[in-house]
Design an enzyme around this catalytic site. Sequence first.
Site, PDB file in Angstrom:
ATOM      1  N   HIS A 247       1.047  -1.313  -0.452  1.00  0.00           N
ATOM      2  CA  HIS A 247       0.279  -0.036  -0.599  1.00  0.00           C
ATOM      3  C   HIS A 247       0.633   1.533  -0.432  1.00  0.00           C
ATOM      4  O   HIS A 247       0.235   1.891  -0.497  1.00  0.00           O
ATOM      5  CB  HIS A 247      -1.181   0.292   1.269  1.00  0.00           C
ATOM      6  N   ARG A 352       2.336  12.904   2.553  1.00  0.00           N
ATOM      7  CA  ARG A 352       2.184  14.916   3.549  1.00  0.00           C
ATOM      8  C   ARG A 352       3.498  15.356   2.318  1.00  0.00           C
ATOM      9  O   ARG A 352       5.183  14.843   2.691  1.00  0.00           O
ATOM     10  CB  ARG A 352       2.631  15.035   5.268  1.00  0.00           C
TER      11      ARG A 352
HETATM   12  N1  LIG Z   1      -8.892  -7.914   6.036  1.00  0.00           N
HETATM   13  C1  LIG Z   1      -8.198  -6.851   5.094  1.00  0.00           C
HETATM   14  O1  LIG Z   1      -8.608  -5.538   4.764  1.00  0.00           O
HETATM   15  C2  LIG Z   1      -7.605  -7.185   3.304  1.00  0.00           C
HETATM   16  C3  LIG Z   1      -6.806  -7.892   3.405  1.00  0.00           C
HETATM   17  N2  LIG Z   1      -5.909  -8.377   2.517  1.00  0.00           N
HETATM   18  C4  LIG Z   1      -5.604  -9.809   1.856  1.00  0.00           C
HETATM   19  O2  LIG Z   1      -6.376 -10.322   1.818  1.00  0.00           O
HETATM   20  C5  LIG Z   1      -6.247 -12.078   1.921  1.00  0.00           C
HETATM   21  C6  LIG Z   1      -6.974 -12.059   3.108  1.00  0.00           C
HETATM   22  O3  LIG Z   1      -7.554 -11.899   4.113  1.00  0.00           O
HETATM   23  P1  LIG Z   1      -8.570 -11.546   5.139  1.00  0.00           P
HETATM   24  O4  LIG Z   1      -9.322 -11.825   5.236  1.00  0.00           O
HETATM   25  O5  LIG Z   1      -8.313 -10.952   6.399  1.00  0.00           O
HETATM   26  O6  LIG Z   1      -7.781 -13.561   6.225  1.00  0.00           O
HETATM   27  P2  LIG Z   1      -8.637 -13.714   6.749  1.00  0.00           P
HETATM   28  O7  LIG Z   1      -7.130 -14.627   8.032  1.00  0.00           O
HETATM   29  O8  LIG Z   1      -9.893 -14.154   7.665  1.00  0.00           O
HETATM   30  O9  LIG Z   1      -8.609 -15.405   6.363  1.00  0.00           O
HETATM   31  C7  LIG Z   1      -9.461 -15.216   5.022  1.00  0.00           C
HETATM   32  C8  LIG Z   1     -10.120 -17.084   5.248  1.00  0.00           C
HETATM   33  O10 LIG Z   1      -8.922 -17.797   4.044  1.00  0.00           O
HETATM   34  C9  LIG Z   1      -9.229 -19.124   5.213  1.00  0.00           C
HETATM   35  N3  LIG Z   1      -7.819 -19.126   5.689  1.00  0.00           N
HETATM   36  C10 LIG Z   1      -7.122 -18.662   6.837  1.00  0.00           C
HETATM   37  N4  LIG Z   1      -5.792 -18.854   7.431  1.00  0.00           N
HETATM   38  C11 LIG Z   1      -5.713 -20.229   6.506  1.00  0.00           C
HETATM   39  C12 LIG Z   1      -4.999 -21.239   6.592  1.00  0.00           C
HETATM   40  N5  LIG Z   1      -3.874 -20.565   7.413  1.00  0.00           N
HETATM   41  N6  LIG Z   1      -4.629 -22.267   5.744  1.00  0.00           N
HETATM   42  C13 LIG Z   1      -6.341 -22.314   5.173  1.00  0.00           C
HETATM   43  N7  LIG Z   1      -7.542 -21.228   4.782  1.00  0.00           N
HETATM   44  C14 LIG Z   1      -7.086 -20.517   6.183  1.00  0.00           C
HETATM   45  C15 LIG Z   1     -10.567 -18.951   6.240  1.00  0.00           C
HETATM   46  O11 LIG Z   1     -11.272 -19.597   5.632  1.00  0.00           O
HETATM   47  P3  LIG Z   1     -11.766 -21.263   6.322  1.00  0.00           P
HETATM   48  O12 LIG Z   1     -11.758 -21.360   6.983  1.00  0.00           O
HETATM   49  O13 LIG Z   1     -13.185 -20.860   6.230  1.00  0.00           O
HETATM   50  O14 LIG Z   1     -11.561 -22.160   4.758  1.00  0.00           O
HETATM   51  C16 LIG Z   1     -10.580 -17.366   6.749  1.00  0.00           C
HETATM   52  O15 LIG Z   1     -11.549 -17.291   6.692  1.00  0.00           O
HETATM   53  C17 LIG Z   1      -4.863 -11.811   3.385  1.00  0.00           C
HETATM   54  O16 LIG Z   1      -3.477 -12.162   2.372  1.00  0.00           O
HETATM   55  C18 LIG Z   1      -4.325 -10.162   3.689  1.00  0.00           C
HETATM   56  O17 LIG Z   1      -2.936  -9.863   3.734  1.00  0.00           O
HETATM   57  C19 LIG Z   1      -4.909  -7.256   1.830  1.00  0.00           C
HETATM   58  C20 LIG Z   1      -5.544  -6.410   1.687  1.00  0.00           C
HETATM   59  C21 LIG Z   1      -7.255  -6.269   3.070  1.00  0.00           C
HETATM   60  O1  LIG Z   2      -4.071  -4.906   3.775  1.00  0.00           O
HETATM   61  C1  LIG Z   2      -4.224  -3.925   4.739  1.00  0.00           C
HETATM   62  O2  LIG Z   2      -5.207  -3.072   4.692  1.00  0.00           O
HETATM   63  C2  LIG Z   2      -6.025  -3.366   5.486  1.00  0.00           C
HETATM   64  C3  LIG Z   2      -6.028  -1.427   5.785  1.00  0.00           C
HETATM   65  O3  LIG Z   2      -6.962  -0.787   4.404  1.00  0.00           O
HETATM   66  P1  LIG Z   2      -8.240   0.391   4.670  1.00  0.00           P
HETATM   67  O4  LIG Z   2      -8.099  -0.139   3.497  1.00  0.00           O
HETATM   68  O5  LIG Z   2      -9.190  -0.250   6.032  1.00  0.00           O
HETATM   69  O6  LIG Z   2      -7.143   0.978   5.013  1.00  0.00           O
HETATM   70  C4  LIG Z   2      -5.537  -3.095   6.915  1.00  0.00           C
HETATM   71  O7  LIG Z   2      -6.194  -3.322   8.257  1.00  0.00           O
HETATM   72  C5  LIG Z   2      -4.758  -4.490   7.092  1.00  0.00           C
HETATM   73  O8  LIG Z   2      -4.181  -5.370   8.175  1.00  0.00           O
HETATM   74  C6  LIG Z   2      -3.648  -5.384   6.340  1.00  0.00           C
HETATM   75  O9  LIG Z   2      -3.498  -6.616   5.167  1.00  0.00           O
END
Ligand SMILES: NC(=O)C1=CN([C@@H]2O[C@H](COP(=O)(O)OP(=O)(O)OC[C@H]3O[C@@H](n4cnc5c(N)ncnc54)[C@H](OP(=O)(O)O)[C@@H]3O)[C@@H](O)[C@H]2O)C=CC1
Ligand SMILES: O=C1O[C@H](COP(=O)(O)O)[C@@H](O)[C@H](O)[C@H]1O
Length: 413
Positions: A247, A352
């Site tokens: 980001h 900034r």
């Molecule tokens: N949260 C955010 O705002 C952002 C996240 N990201 C990226 O997106 C991806 C997903 O983020 P997020 O939803 O927060 O992640 P989560 O940790 O909530 O994982 C998403 C889903 O993946 C499955 N999962 C989690 N860990 C494992 C594992 N070890 N092995 C297999 N399946 C697994 C689970 O589903 P189930 O068990 O039902 O299969 C879980 O609900 C990440 O790589 C993160 O960096 C990017 C930008 C923003």
């Molecule tokens: O990728 C990620 O971004 C979120 C923050 O996204 P924003 O759009 O809410 O600013 C962050 O919380 C998360 O840790 C990171 O994986």
Amino acid sequence: MQPIDPNNDTATSFVVLGASGKLAKEKIFPALWALYRDNRLPQGTRIFTYCRTKLHTRTFRLTCAPYMDLDPERDPPKFNIFWTTVHCVQGQYDQADDYVALTEAMVRQETKHNQVYANRIFYLALPPITFDHVTLNLGRMCKSPLGCTRIVVEKPFARNDLTFKPYQTLLCQSFKESQIYMIDHYLSKQISQNLFGLRFANNLWSETLNNRHVAAVLITWKCEKPVKDHAEYFNFYGIIRDVMTNHMMQLLALVAMDKPYSNTIDDLRDGRLKIFKDVVTPDMGDVIIGQYRRSETDPEKMGYTEHSYIPKDSMTPTFAMVVLHIKSRRWSGVPFILRAGQAMNDTKIEVRMQYKSVACDEGNSKDLDIRNELVLRLVPFEEIFMRLRLKQPGEELCLKEAALNLRVDERDT
Ligand SMILES: NC(=O)C1=CN([C@@H]2O[C@H](COP(=O)(O)OP(=O)(O)OC[C@H]3O[C@@H](n4cnc5c(N)ncnc54)[C@H](OP(=O)(O)O)[C@@H]3O)[C@@H](O)[C@H]2O)C=CC1
Ligand SMILES: O=C1O[C@H](COP(=O)(O)O)[C@@H](O)[C@H](O)[C@H]1O
């Protein structure tokens, strides 16, 4: 990708893999709903969830609803119809048979829509540990035989270069480059895009954002909350890989890139890529990393390794600061200071641009060493402003600090 054409009647299957997670519930489903609400999804779109957790649309919609900015007067009827387009498929990420079941579910809906020709989009809302299996199985089992296929991968793509290479190879063996979207959602934020608009559509800034006028650029990503959500993931990747190498670097590229040849996706990407190539590998002396510990004044604010969900011996950085330099005619000599942290004093994300000081002899101005600054703030609310010096009202020629605020919300005209 082509712009969305809501009148397009082609069947489109949009699959969210990892739908039980935070990203899906807080960002992807709200975005899909907003597109649907505003009639911006092609009519033949069907949405599929795919994850190990057994989801039911009845309950899943309750999980997503708080993030969907619903208008209780206007939205309920359409919201109900939206959920009839969502189909839940349960599956393991490493089981080929489960992907066959996903394809069958897609085909059922695509056929109902009377289409053999169907587009399929796979959105990996998943941690990178699952990417290999998922990419391989999607590539083998789920591609659209006649329509377009797209795969969307979220950062971080891997832990480092060494672990990224095999994944890149697998991804490129499974999908064509034109089918792969490795995305960074910060590029779609209004303020990020304004960095671009502001710079290239206004003489004032297109002429001054360079090393003749700018002393430093400070990019800040601060979050007041301690690490809690996706703690296992965070502890493995740390703050640098979570927000800095993706980001914040994209924000840096938008500040620093030259005007691209055109506004096409390829030219914009090439412009940013050039900046990444021009960034000098930082010296370790230009890097600070840290980890938050218990607050001395507020015992409620625990240290990182005191959380029950973080290993006691974790060395993962929760704070990082780096000074980067860009070897280009425009930017050489200007430090780009990136700092990011969790459990900080407040929550703020901003860019900034600090201009060089102006030699100024006006009365009483010595106390007022204010540099002009152009600030683009993404969080806690979107704003763009310029810090200036103005004459104070009255007879004496004294200066005061002032801000020129630019409205960036929808009410702007
Ligand atoms: N949260 C955010 O705002 C952002 C996240 N990201 C990226 O997106 C991806 C997903 O983020 P997020 O939803 O927060 O992640 P989560 O940790 O909530 O994982 C998403 C889903 O993946 C499955 N999962 C989690 N860990 C494992 C594992 N070890 N092995 C297999 N399946 C697994 C689970 O589903 P189930 O068990 O039902 O299969 C879980 O609900 C990440 O790589 C993160 O960096 C990017 C930008 C923003
Ligand atoms: O990728 C990620 O971004 C979120 C923050 O996204 P924003 O759009 O809410 O600013 C962050 O919380 C998360 O840790 C990171 O994986």
